[in-house]
Motif scaffolding. Structure first.
Motif, PDB file in Angstrom:
ATOM      1  N   LYS A  33     -12.231  18.090   2.562  1.00  0.00           N
ATOM      2  CA  LYS A  33     -11.377  17.125   1.868  1.00  0.00           C
ATOM      3  C   LYS A  33     -10.669  16.205   2.856  1.00  0.00           C
ATOM      4  CE  LYS A  33     -10.595  19.566  -2.425  1.00  0.00           C
ATOM      5  NZ  LYS A  33      -9.643  20.054  -3.398  1.00  0.00           N
ATOM      6  N   LEU A  34     -10.222  16.766   3.971  1.00  0.00           N
ATOM      7  CA  LEU A  34      -9.579  15.942   5.000  1.00  0.00           C
ATOM      8  C   LEU A  34     -10.567  14.930   5.576  1.00  0.00           C
ATOM      9  CD1 LEU A  34      -7.399  18.557   6.915  1.00  0.00           C
ATOM     10  CD2 LEU A  34      -6.583  16.663   5.507  1.00  0.00           C
ATOM     11  N   GLU A  35     -11.801  15.376   5.826  1.00  0.00           N
ATOM     12  CA  GLU A  35     -12.812  14.479   6.365  1.00  0.00           C
ATOM     13  C   GLU A  35     -13.152  13.373   5.370  1.00  0.00           C
ATOM     14  OE1 GLU A  35     -16.052  17.048   7.429  1.00  0.00           O
ATOM     15  OE2 GLU A  35     -15.111  17.647   9.311  1.00  0.00           O
ATOM     16  N   GLN A  36     -13.226  13.708   4.073  1.00  0.00           N
ATOM     17  CA  GLN A  36     -13.498  12.702   3.053  1.00  0.00           C
ATOM     18  C   GLN A  36     -12.377  11.674   3.003  1.00  0.00           C
ATOM     19  OE1 GLN A  36     -14.019  14.959  -0.529  1.00  0.00           O
ATOM     20  NE2 GLN A  36     -16.179  15.367  -0.151  1.00  0.00           N
ATOM     21  N   GLU A  41     -10.486   6.221   4.292  1.00  0.00           N
ATOM     22  CA  GLU A  41      -9.519   5.350   4.956  1.00  0.00           C
ATOM     23  C   GLU A  41     -10.217   4.420   5.951  1.00  0.00           C
ATOM     24  OE1 GLU A  41      -6.679   8.033   6.640  1.00  0.00           O
ATOM     25  OE2 GLU A  41      -5.665   8.377   4.732  1.00  0.00           O
ATOM     26  N   VAL A  42     -11.203   4.941   6.680  1.00  0.00           N
ATOM     27  CA  VAL A  42     -11.938   4.127   7.642  1.00  0.00           C
ATOM     28  C   VAL A  42     -12.723   3.038   6.910  1.00  0.00           C
ATOM     29  CG1 VAL A  42     -13.869   4.155   9.287  1.00  0.00           C
ATOM     30  CG2 VAL A  42     -12.078   5.888   9.434  1.00  0.00           C
ATOM     31  N   THR A  43     -13.370   3.401   5.797  1.00  0.00           N
ATOM     32  CA  THR A  43     -14.130   2.438   5.017  1.00  0.00           C
ATOM     33  C   THR A  43     -13.229   1.333   4.489  1.00  0.00           C
ATOM     34  OG1 THR A  43     -15.693   4.164   4.383  1.00  0.00           O
ATOM     35  CG2 THR A  43     -15.692   2.177   3.052  1.00  0.00           C
ATOM     36  N   GLU A  44     -12.072   1.682   3.967  1.00  0.00           N
ATOM     37  CA  GLU A  44     -11.143   0.681   3.460  1.00  0.00           C
ATOM     38  C   GLU A  44     -10.641  -0.218   4.585  1.00  0.00           C
ATOM     39  OE1 GLU A  44      -8.134   2.872   1.374  1.00  0.00           O
ATOM     40  OE2 GLU A  44      -9.464   3.359  -0.283  1.00  0.00           O
ATOM     41  N   GLN A  45     -10.417   0.363   5.748  1.00  0.00           N
ATOM     42  CA  GLN A  45      -9.970  -0.421   6.901  1.00  0.00           C
ATOM     43  C   GLN A  45     -11.067  -1.394   7.333  1.00  0.00           C
ATOM     44  OE1 GLN A  45      -8.960   1.920  10.336  1.00  0.00           O
ATOM     45  NE2 GLN A  45      -8.136   0.186  11.444  1.00  0.00           N
ATOM     46  N   GLN A  46     -12.318  -0.945   7.333  1.00  0.00           N
ATOM     47  CA  GLN A  46     -13.423  -1.819   7.707  1.00  0.00           C
ATOM     48  C   GLN A  46     -13.550  -2.981   6.735  1.00  0.00           C
ATOM     49  OE1 GLN A  46     -16.642   0.990   7.785  1.00  0.00           O
ATOM     50  NE2 GLN A  46     -16.425   1.400   9.969  1.00  0.00           N
ATOM     51  N   LYS A  47     -13.417  -2.698   5.435  1.00  0.00           N
ATOM     52  CA  LYS A  47     -13.477  -3.762   4.435  1.00  0.00           C
ATOM     53  C   LYS A  47     -12.366  -4.771   4.667  1.00  0.00           C
ATOM     54  CE  LYS A  47     -15.545  -1.157   0.625  1.00  0.00           C
ATOM     55  NZ  LYS A  47     -15.301  -0.604  -0.725  1.00  0.00           N
ATOM     56  N   SER A  48     -11.184  -4.278   4.955  1.00  0.00           N
ATOM     57  CA  SER A  48     -10.051  -5.154   5.194  1.00  0.00           C
ATOM     58  C   SER A  48     -10.298  -6.032   6.417  1.00  0.00           C
ATOM     59  CB  SER A  48      -8.777  -4.327   5.377  1.00  0.00           C
ATOM     60  OG  SER A  48      -7.694  -5.145   5.698  1.00  0.00           O
ATOM     61  N   GLU A  49     -10.843  -5.433   7.462  1.00  0.00           N
ATOM     62  CA  GLU A  49     -11.125  -6.189   8.680  1.00  0.00           C
ATOM     63  C   GLU A  49     -12.172  -7.263   8.427  1.00  0.00           C
ATOM     64  OE1 GLU A  49     -12.199  -3.287  11.601  1.00  0.00           O
ATOM     65  OE2 GLU A  49     -10.141  -2.607  11.868  1.00  0.00           O
ATOM     66  N   GLN A  50     -13.198  -6.930   7.627  1.00  0.00           N
ATOM     67  CA  GLN A  50     -14.232  -7.906   7.316  1.00  0.00           C
ATOM     68  C   GLN A  50     -13.645  -9.082   6.539  1.00  0.00           C
ATOM     69  OE1 GLN A  50     -17.199  -5.682   5.217  1.00  0.00           O
ATOM     70  NE2 GLN A  50     -18.333  -5.181   7.069  1.00  0.00           N
ATOM     71  N   GLN A  51     -12.746  -8.789   5.613  1.00  0.00           N
ATOM     72  CA  GLN A  51     -12.155  -9.848   4.815  1.00  0.00           C
ATOM     73  C   GLN A  51     -11.231 -10.720   5.664  1.00  0.00           C
ATOM     74  OE1 GLN A  51     -10.367  -7.711   1.602  1.00  0.00           O
ATOM     75  NE2 GLN A  51     -12.251  -7.641   0.413  1.00  0.00           N
ATOM     76  N   GLN A  52     -10.670 -10.165   6.711  1.00  0.00           N
ATOM     77  CA  GLN A  52      -9.743 -10.914   7.543  1.00  0.00           C
ATOM     78  C   GLN A  52     -10.456 -11.757   8.595  1.00  0.00           C
ATOM     79  OE1 GLN A  52      -6.979  -8.088   9.111  1.00  0.00           O
ATOM     80  NE2 GLN A  52      -5.959  -7.776   7.165  1.00  0.00           N
ATOM     81  N   GLN A  53     -11.762 -11.558   8.762  1.00  0.00           N
ATOM     82  CA  GLN A  53     -12.493 -12.362   9.724  1.00  0.00           C
ATOM     83  C   GLN A  53     -12.378 -13.821   9.310  1.00  0.00           C
ATOM     84  OE1 GLN A  53     -16.453 -10.828   9.547  1.00  0.00           O
ATOM     85  NE2 GLN A  53     -16.172  -9.549  11.340  1.00  0.00           N
ATOM     86  N   THR A  54     -12.177 -14.661  10.258  1.00  0.00           N
ATOM     87  CA  THR A  54     -12.100 -16.078   9.945  1.00  0.00           C
ATOM     88  C   THR A  54     -13.359 -16.764  10.433  1.00  0.00           C
ATOM     89  OG1 THR A  54     -10.880 -16.481  11.983  1.00  0.00           O
ATOM     90  CG2 THR A  54      -9.594 -16.168   9.988  1.00  0.00           C
TER      91      THR A  54
END
Length: 110
Positions: A33-36, A41-54
């Motif tokens: 459960k901790l690993e999931q 969290e990593v996946t959400e962070q990656q999505k956020s980073e992709q959206q912030q790319q200019t």
């Protein structure tokens, strides 16, 4: 989470392997459960980073041009995409906040 398990001597002697197996399973479930959670969290962070790319207008224009050459009737398909989803004022009319979505839509064109 706190878990209290009480054993008497008879339980330990007769069910030793069952007890150990159960404890190991509980420990593994918690770890899974901790690993999931960490993975999510990593996946959400990656999505956020992709959206912030200019992206620059020049990059978007260049990508659209490359795509228009690569696919059949590409120019018309891209013009129609811009008209339907992005206001129809050409690539320069696409808002910078929509560049990521537009680039994704370009990738999906065939």
């Amino acid at each position: 989470m706190e878990m209290i398990i009480k054993f008497d001597e008879n339980d330990i002697v007769t069910h030793n392997s069952d007890i150990v197996e159960t404890i190991l399973q509980l420990t593994n479930m918690k770890r899974d459960k901790l690993e999931q959670k960490e993975s999510k969290e990593v996946t959400e962070q990656q999505k956020s980073e992709q959206q912030q790319q200019t992206y620059t207008l020049e990059y978007v224009r260049q990508t659209a041009n490359t795509k228009s050459i690569a696919i059949s009737d590409g120019k018309n398909k891209i013009v129609n995409l811009i008209a339907e989803k992005y206001g129809g004022k050409g690539i320069q009319g696409i808002k910078q906040c929509d560049y990521v979505a537009f680039l994704k839509d370009l990738e999906e064109l065939e």
